[in-house]
Design an enzyme around this catalytic site. Structure first.
Site: not given
Length: 551
Positions: A211, A275
């Site tokens: 993330d 990401e």
């Protein structure tokens, strides 16, 4: 250890994202859990995907749906236990599915033991040094250390009260106030996450989705920065050729090299997928150099308008950029942070990433057009060489849930912007399994943490199973043909002669034609393997993609 170069599973995998709280609920409390997910894994195996990526299920106060982690090595009781995870992984292995877990290293929850220790410690202490604490500006320190704004809206700094009751330092949170950013220049932080990686690798996971992989390092001095008004929240100015001081800093790369070295010591081609909202694609390729991550999400592709020129350009740029460093291109159309592409592709007004859509949004989509384009876009995507990501429910053709009541919304974006931005709840509504079951089969009680639209009934999986022309059967057939013809391992050759509104290319022994214009397109000779819609006598209709066996 890794296999022969180019044969690793992640180079061509189709990876299915499960958002745990909205996939399947085993205990009936209205929130999905690992036990419920385990019972539904056979459906994913039948769909034909290669791996399943799980959004966070770690111990968390759930201020941001689990992306605020309090313990990286335990399961939140909301989702179950470590034993439940082990059972899930065993079932996935039995079904031939690989498991990817979501790691959140940019920030923790404010309930993490480390942050609680930092609050209790003094300024300048080792405990504070794990996070980005700074003194405020002005004579009394009442002005934030800089002007940065949170991705969720509002200031990116919060002032604490010291143990003696006096106003104290400020801490950085690029997201919610409950998500303080780690200081990744601190070796103790780096060592902690190496241990977290080992914990899950030893438990048998096949990889990690990382993330905010572009945000872990901040520029020295934390200088002021004001992004362009039109910038998306996660890009924050890169679209204008700028590099914000909190995104895409070069210091992230040594971190990922160390992670890659760790993964290389494990059997079975373990992988890292980042990401990373980084522009341009040529710069994003730095994240997937041979000694860093294996993949990174292709958000440039996700955000590309539904026009032939734009699609061709992003496909060429993607293949060139990722190919230049020996990495596969990835392709993605929907996830838990963006408007579902069955709605997004039919929007007629600007919709920056993270804003979401709701009843009062401008340019709301026309549902039938959105679904038609979504099916065509998916078939285009799955024909491209590389790895593809699917988001739960898109195989059912689910649109964004637009008419959620204000009182039901839970995304921090909604609250931090005073309702000006709807946020991401609309793509996170629990998905439908059986048309006539409670909560459409999400559980046995009918409870649902977000209300499900009535229209979900007709899109339920059981009504689409085996029904010719259904979106579910389109996906299933597309994945089968993709595997049979090795499209993920193929190469792309553009074909001319179809006009400016048509994308036509050959990948191996399959010819792909996508009509993004308004007029029908005549098709070449050959067996039709699959089509996203009905082919008329006049040819391939607008917003339709076909795969044809190349003679």
């Amino acid at each position: 250890m890794t296999t022969t170069l180019g044969a690793e599973w992640w180079r061509s995998a189709v990876i299915y994202q499960v958002y745990p709280r909205s996939f399947a609920d085993g205990d009936g409390d209205g929130i999905g859990d690992l036990a419920g997910i385990t019972t539904r894994l056979p459906a994913l195996a039948r769909l034909g995907v290669d791996a399943v990526w799980f959004s966070p299920f770690f111990r968390s106060p759930q201020k941001d749906a689990g992306y605020d982690v309090a313990d990286y090595c335990d399961i939140d009781p909301l989702f179950g236990t470590l034993a439940d995870f082990d059972a899930l992984r065993a079932e996935a292995t039995e079904l031939g599915l690989r498991i990817i877990v979501d790691l959140v290293p940019n920030h923790s929850s404010d309930q993490h033991r480390w942050f609680q220790e930092a609050l209790a410690a003094a300024p300048g202490s080792p405990e504070r040094a794990r996070y980005l604490f700074r003194d405020g500006l002005g004579a009394d320190g009442s002005v934030p250390p800089n002007n940065w704004q949170s991705v969720f809206g509002g200031p990116a700094w919060t002032r604490i009260t010291e143990a003696d009751g006096a106003p104290g330092q400020w801490y950085l949170h690029l997201f919610d106030t409950s998500q303080p950013d780690f200081d990744w220049s601190n070796r103790e932080v780096q060592e902690q996450f190496l241990d977290v990686l080992r914990f899950w690798l030893d438990r048998g996971v096949d990889g990690f989705r990382v993330d905010v992989a572009h945000g872990m390092i901040k520029a020295d001095g934390l200088p002021d920065y004001t992004p362009p008004a039109e910038a998306g929240s996660m890009g924050g100015g890169q679209e204008a050729g700028e590099t914000p001081p909190y995104w895409a800093q070069p210091g992230v790369h040594p971190i990922f090299r160390e992670w890659r070295e760790l993964l290389n010591g494990y059997e079975g081609d373990r992988m890292l997928a980042g990401e990373a909202w980084v522009d341009p694609l040529a710069k994003l390729a730095d994240w997937v150099r041979p000694d860093e991550m294996h993949q990174t999400f292709n958000f440039a592709y996700l955000e590309t308008p539904w026009t032939a020129d734009a699609q061709r350009t992003v496909i060429d740029d993607s293949l060139a950029a990722f190919g230049s460093v020996g990495a596969p291109s990835t392709w993605v159309l929907s996830n838990h942070d963006v408007v579902r592409h069955a709605s997004r592709l039919a929007l007629t007004a600007e919709n920056p990433q993270g804003d979401g859509i709701g009843p009062k949004s401008k340019g709301l989509p026309e549902p039938l057009l959105g679904l038609r384009r979504a099916r065509a876009a998916t078939m285009l995507m799955l024909a491209l060489p590389g790895s593809a990501y699917l988001y739960q429910g898109e195989e059912l053709g689910l649109p964004e849930a637009i008419d959620l009541p204000d009182e039901a919304r839970q995304d921090p974006t909604w609250f931090r912007t005073g309702g000006e931005r709807y946020g991401r709840d609309g793509c996170r509504v629990p998905i439908p399994w059986e048309a006539d079951a409670p909560a459409y089969g999400f559980n046995a009680t009918g409870a649902s943490w977000l209300p499900q639209p009535a229209g979900y009934r007709e899109m339920s999986r059981d009504l689409q199973e085996g029904r010719a022309g259904s979106t579910l059967e389109l996906y299933r057939r597309a994945l089968s043909v993709r595997r049979a013809h090795a499209l993920g391992h193929g190469s792309l050759e553009w074909l001319g002669g179809y006009g400016p509104s048509v994308l036509a290319f050959r990948n191996g022994d399959v010819t792909v034609i996508a009509n993004l214009g308004e007029e029908p397109v005549a098709l070449p000779a050959g067996e039709t393997l699959l089509c996203s819609g009905e082919i008329s006598r006049a040819g391939l209709p607008s917003d339709t993609t076909v795969w044809i066996a190349t003679p």
